[in-house]
Design a protein around this motif. Sequence first.
Motif, PDB file in Angstrom:
ATOM      1  N   PHE A   1       0.616   8.604  -2.303  1.00 48.49           N
ATOM      2  CA  PHE A   1      -0.732   8.649  -2.855  1.00 48.49           C
ATOM      3  C   PHE A   1      -1.132  10.077  -3.202  1.00 48.49           C
ATOM      4  CE2 PHE A   1      -5.268   9.330  -2.156  1.00 48.49           C
ATOM      5  CZ  PHE A   1      -5.787   8.484  -3.127  1.00 48.49           C
ATOM      6  N   SER A   2      -0.806  11.014  -2.326  1.00 54.22           N
ATOM      7  CA  SER A   2      -1.145  12.413  -2.555  1.00 54.22           C
ATOM      8  C   SER A   2      -0.438  12.951  -3.797  1.00 54.22           C
ATOM      9  CB  SER A   2      -0.756  13.233  -1.327  1.00 54.22           C
ATOM     10  OG  SER A   2      -1.001  14.583  -1.534  1.00 54.22           O
TER      11      SER A   2
ATOM     12  N   THR B   1       0.848  -1.183   0.000  1.00 53.47           N
ATOM     13  CA  THR B   1       0.000   0.000   0.000  1.00 53.47           C
ATOM     14  C   THR B   1       0.888   1.238   0.000  1.00 53.47           C
ATOM     15  OG1 THR B   1      -1.630  -1.204   1.302  1.00 53.47           O
ATOM     16  CG2 THR B   1      -1.823   1.189   1.261  1.00 53.47           C
ATOM     17  N   PRO B   2       0.596   2.205  -0.867  1.00 48.07           N
ATOM     18  CA  PRO B   2       1.441   3.399  -0.898  1.00 48.07           C
ATOM     19  C   PRO B   2       1.252   4.247   0.359  1.00 48.07           C
ATOM     20  CG  PRO B   2      -0.437   3.679  -2.358  1.00 48.07           C
ATOM     21  CD  PRO B   2      -0.461   2.260  -1.874  1.00 48.07           C
TER      22      PRO B   2
ATOM     23  N   TRP C   1       0.799   7.813   2.445  1.00 47.47           N
ATOM     24  CA  TRP C   1      -0.099   8.933   2.177  1.00 47.47           C
ATOM     25  C   TRP C   1       0.588   9.970   1.284  1.00 47.47           C
ATOM     26  CZ3 TRP C   1      -4.859  10.061   1.701  1.00 47.47           C
ATOM     27  CH2 TRP C   1      -5.258  11.382   1.598  1.00 47.47           C
TER      28      TRP C   1
END
Length: 57
Positions: free
Chosen positions: A25-26, A19-20, A22
């Motif tokens: 992802f941003s 999972t990337p 935050w």
Amino acid sequence: MDVPYDLTSYVRVLKLASTPSWQEFSQIAKIAGAGILLVGLLGFVIFVLMTPITGGL
């Protein structure tokens, strides 16, 4: 097509995936949003330039 081999390769890829964060992802969301806005702006500019040429809507 060797189904057991394909399934093991898919499982291996899923185990490596993560999972990337935050922040990552941003950053991806900002870049994708900028791309969407750029394509929309380009389409609008083409629409504005073509409207007088084709004689209106």
